[in-house]
Scaffold this motif. Structure first.
Motif, PDB file in Angstrom:
ATOM      1  N   PHE A 191       0.763  -1.275  -0.059  1.00 36.09           N
ATOM      2  CA  PHE A 191       0.036   0.012  -0.035  1.00 36.09           C
ATOM      3  C   PHE A 191       0.861   1.399  -0.056  1.00 36.09           C
ATOM      4  CE2 PHE A 191      -1.478   3.495   2.676  1.00 36.09           C
ATOM      5  CZ  PHE A 191      -2.521   4.040   1.894  1.00 36.09           C
ATOM      6  N   LEU A 230      -5.845   2.605   3.540  1.00 42.14           N
ATOM      7  CA  LEU A 230      -5.177   1.711   4.158  1.00 42.14           C
ATOM      8  C   LEU A 230      -6.059   0.525   4.974  1.00 42.14           C
ATOM      9  CD1 LEU A 230      -2.492   0.239   5.114  1.00 42.14           C
ATOM     10  CD2 LEU A 230      -2.417   1.740   7.146  1.00 42.14           C
ATOM     11  N   TRP A 272      -7.494  -1.334   1.904  1.00 41.89           N
ATOM     12  CA  TRP A 272      -6.670  -1.877   0.903  1.00 41.89           C
ATOM     13  C   TRP A 272      -6.830  -3.070   0.383  1.00 41.89           C
ATOM     14  CZ3 TRP A 272      -3.205  -0.457  -2.831  1.00 41.89           C
ATOM     15  CH2 TRP A 272      -2.222  -1.178  -3.068  1.00 41.89           C
ATOM     16  N   GLU A 290      -3.523  -3.397  -8.486  1.00 33.99           N
ATOM     17  CA  GLU A 290      -2.731  -1.947  -8.164  1.00 33.99           C
ATOM     18  C   GLU A 290      -2.978  -1.156  -9.165  1.00 33.99           C
ATOM     19  OE1 GLU A 290       1.433  -2.229  -7.488  1.00 33.99           O
ATOM     20  OE2 GLU A 290       1.159  -3.680  -5.737  1.00 33.99           O
TER      21      GLU A 290
END
Length: 182
Positions: free
Chosen positions: A11, A48, A51, A57
């Motif tokens: 992350f 976070l 995540w 990604e």
């Protein structure tokens, strides 16, 4: 000692790679940089926490922009008493527009300038520039292998970074004067 979580590290890498774009997006929606800082802090905590919900990604930036936008809306609601704020219509218009066009253009120009400046360095110099990012103890290990002191390597890295910064700054200044990044 902090717990090393590979998910948190992943992350952090992706977040830091996109942080400037996210700040630019938040700034387009917020009245000042102080407010952007607060929004980014809250948004990063939410990112976070969520995540693991992200599939890949490559989807990070659009996903993160949604979270930043929601945090901006929460901040706007809490500051609804302020007289000087965008109307909801203006806010929606700004949020729909892509305020990162200039930021993305600048980021691309910076990457091009950096790549071209790095090309001016000898392979050994380029490698030395990246050694501190290879992990804890990489500079110390290189110093031991090369018979140099750690301090001398850090000084050399600092000189190379300064030269790289000056090169990138020069190329960017030239590109803003209408000259292509050569």
């Amino acid at each position: 000692m902090p717990d090393k979580n590979p998910s948190h590290e992943a992350f952090l890498r992706v977040f830091l790679r996109n942080e400037d774009d996210l700040k630019g997006y938040a700034r387009a929606l917020m009245p000042n940089w102080h407010a952007v800082g607060e929004v980014m802090q809250e948004a990063s905590v939410v990112m976070l926490r969520k995540w693991d919900q992200l599939q890949h990604e490559s989807e990070f930036l659009p996903w993160a922009k949604v979270i930043v936008r929601l945090e901006v809306m929460k901040t706007r609601q809490s500051s609804a008493r302020d007289r000087l704020r965008f109307s909801d219509d203006v806010f929606e218009l700004l949020a729909q527009d892509d305020p990162n066009d200039e930021a993305e253009d600048m980021a691309q120009r910076e990457r091009i300038a950096l790549d071209r400046c790095l090309d001016e360095f000898q392979p050994v110099q380029r490698e030395l520039l990246f050694v501190p990012y290879h992990g804890h103890g990489a500079v110390t290990q290189l110093a031991a292998e090369s018979g140099k002191t750690v301090n001398s390597l850090y000084k050399k890295i600092a000189r190379l970074r300064l030269r790289l910064t000056q090169c990138v700054t020069h190329r960017l200044a030239d590109s803003t004067l209408g000259e292509p990044l050569s």
